[in-house]
Design a protein around this motif. Structure first.
Motif: not given
Length: 649
Positions: A403, A474, A487, A547
């Motif tokens: 991320h 998800a 996430w 996400s």
């Protein structure tokens, strides 16, 4: 008599004209009365200047590299001495009256036997006063000058560049190049200061003069060797105007360690690595520049944080490519607190290649509100800013996972040089930055086809498609696991310890007859009404969850999500973001009276479908957002997945 009259008339005219002033003090305009007619004689207007440049220049390269625009505005190729003077250059001394096209030249084969010091030139050959006119006087003997025609400094190409060596390293000899303005005034000069360079040998002999302040104006250059004693020689070639202050090179690190810890990379992530940050000293030696806390590293690991310093239980929480990453929190074994160190780290110029136009980098730290001067800039060759990124992850003092990838598409700069500046100019709250693995790629981020592994396939009060579990983005069954897998959460979506996080459980919601009517796929669904055991009312919680990037596959182009809450006028819903973080699709629920995904006697009313066919084979990510703390400011959600089927009714 006729002839005598004619002679008398001519004599009278001659006497009359003799009374006129014809010297240099005459005014530009003269008036002559001839009978009743007045004749005005004026000097012709000065023709407009034309910007000189050569055409049809030979583009052969020998032991040198050039910028992409090195043949756009060539002022002097020096391949043909006689043609150069015919075109308007003015010569004196040894440069004057060349006997042949090659009179000024040194020839490549003169140095063929010297393999350790090759000859470098552009085109047919370069120039050296050591060998000019088949010189036999010794290198210092020949002297002279070459003065160019006037040419215009274009704002798009403000740098005057040429190969040049020779002269005295102390600058005492009158050997070099100077730039003159339209009035003939010298505006700048450069002495090559390389006494050992009787000819040009490599890219190290490229010189650059910044004429940005003269953009739009006409100048001319004079190359001069007015010294016939020690180091009184000059070698030069390929005088041209360029957009680039320095040589365009396809810079990249070599032999980069390819170890991975808690991060993913694309297949070409090691093809053009601009910064591995594994060895601080080696990077500065290779052309990176540093200020502040980044400067003068005492060891290879001076910028680094080490993975084993950042643990969650027995599990390393840090994300690292290679040996380690960098963080101003731990730089130079910092003990002054995470915010205190400041400084900048700037890469060499590197080329944006057509095969790899996307810049990727792991980046965290800074302030989520963007108020702190912490981040990364992409700069053009002239220093202008192309883009900047503030990581906005104040809780991340080190890189944690996928991320943290940031990407920028530099397709518009293919064939040009750019550089990156990493900066931490903030010594207060959130004044830190962590980063790793700056590289160029064909794709954004890790370009993984992200999906959950083995999601629970239980279904209650809702219909799913045959492939609804093929690519689950998800499930919302385990918030802590989703965060660990990449996430990113803000606000009230950050899972609180001791709670069920985002989820509500099916048995919490029953109809009047006691039947459980919540729509749930898997173990549970999510709701901001009950998030983190919320007791502040359904509307109060706000925040986002985003996400990791995933690839839109051709066989599953539709994004389906079970979504409720809010209404069309509230800042509540789901966005799809492209690799640059730009919104490409959005959907918002309009079920203000439904605080959870309830069947209400009718199944499948909460499916939302977004067609992502335009993004096949591209990386995207989804963001659920609840930015409304007032009426209808809640969101319920479950089972985001990619499918071949549109489930929206």
């Amino acid at each position: 008599m006729k002839n005598l009259s004619s002679i008398a008339g001519l004599t009278a005219l001659t006497i009359a004209l003799a009374g006129c002033k014809t010297g240099i003090e005459d005014a530009p305009t003269q008036t002559v009365n001839s009978g009743n007619t007045e004749v005005v004689i004026s000097d012709p207007p000065e023709p407009p200047k034309e910007s000189y440049q050569e055409t049809g220049v030979d583009q052969t390269l020998n032991n040198v590299s050039v910028a992409p625009d090195a043949f756009t505005q060539v002022i002097g190729s020096f391949d043909n001495a006689t043609a150069t003077l015919d075109a308007g250059w003015v010569a004196s001394g040894a440069f004057d009256n060349p006997a042949s096209a090659a009179s000024w030249a040194f020839l490549p084969d003169n140095q063929a036997s010297n393999e350790t010091e090759p000859t470098a030139f552009v085109g047919l050959h370069g120039v050296s006063t050591c060998e000019i006119n088949e010189n036999a006087q010794g290198c210092d003997g020949p002297t002279g000058t070459l003065l160019s025609p006037f040419f215009k400094v274009e704002s798009a190409r403000p740098y005057l560049r040429l190969l040049m060596s020779g002269g005295n390293p102390e600058g005492s000899n009158d050997v070099g190049i100077r730039v003159l303005d339209e009035s003939g005034n010298e505006v700048t000069r450069m002495n090559p200061g390389n006494c050992g360079g009787a000819w040009n040998k490599s890219n190290d002999d490229w010189q650059s003069i910044d004429l940005t302040t003269y953009a739009g104006k006409f100048v001319q250059v004079e190359i001069y060797d007015n010294e016939d004693a020690g180091c009184g020689f000059i070698a030069f070639d390929h005088l041209h105007m360029s957009a680039f202050a320095s040589l365009v090179t396809d810079y990249s690190e070599t032999d980069v360690d390819q170890s991975l810890l808690n991060v993913s990379v694309s297949n070409d992530s090691f093809s053009q690595v601009i910064g591995s940050f594994d060895d601080a000293q080696a990077m500065l030696e290779s052309g990176w520049s540093a200020t502040g806390a980044f400067a003068s590293p005492a060891s290879a690991t001076s910028w680094a944080f080490l993975p084993d310093k950042n643990m969650t239980g027995d599990t390393p929480a840090a994300g690292v490519v290679g040996l380690h990453a960098a963080s101003t929190c731990e730089i130079n074994e910092n003990e002054a607190g995470c915010d205190a160190p400041t400084g900048t780290l700037t890469s060499p110029l590197f080329l944006v290649n057509e095969a790899r136009p996307v810049l990727n980098m792991l980046l965290s730290g800074g302030n989520p509100e963007g108020s702190n001067d912490v981040g990364m800039k992409i700069l053009a060759a002239d220093g202008s800013e192309i883009a900047s990124y503030n990581p906005g992850t104040c809780g991340d003092a080190f890189v944690k996972g996928d991320h943290n990838w940031v990407s920028h598409d530099l397709t518009d700069f293919i064939g040009q040089n750019v550089r990156v500046e990493i900066y931490d100019n903030e010594d207060a709250g959130c004044g830190f930055i962590a980063f790793d693995h700056l590289h160029m790629s064909a794709s954004a981020g890790p370009a993984n086809d992200y999906k959950e592994v083995n999601p629970d396939q239980s279904v209650a009060n809702v219909t799913v498609a045959d492939d609804s579990f093929a690519q689950v983005i998800a499930s919302f069954d385990n918030p802590a696991a989703m965060i660990a897998n990449g996430w990113q959460a803000t606000g009230d979506f950050v899972p609180a310890e001791g709670t069920s996080g985002w989820t509500f459980l099916p048995d919490n919601h029953s109809g009047d007859n006691g039947e459980k009517n919540a729509q749930v796929i898997g173990l549970s669904a999510g709701s901001t009404c009950e998030i983190n055991d919320n007791a502040s009312g359904c509307d109060a919680p706000t925040g986002t969850i985003t996400s990791p990037q995933f690839v839109v596959n051709a066989e599953r182009p539709y994004l389906n999500v079970n979504l409720g809450g809010g209404d069309a006028g509230k800042a509540v819903g789901l966005k799809v973001l492209n690799a640059n973080g730009e919104e490409v699709a959005i959907t918002q629920p309009q079920t203000c009276n439904q605080a959870w995904l309830g069947a209400g006697g009718v199944v499948d009313t909460n499916w939302h479908t977004l067609d992502l066919s335009d993004y096949i084979d591209q990386s995207v990510q989804v963001e659920l957002f609840d930015n409304e703390s007032g009426g209808c400011g809640f969101l319920s959600f479950d089972h985001i997945h990619m499918s071949a089927t549109q489930l929206e009714q």
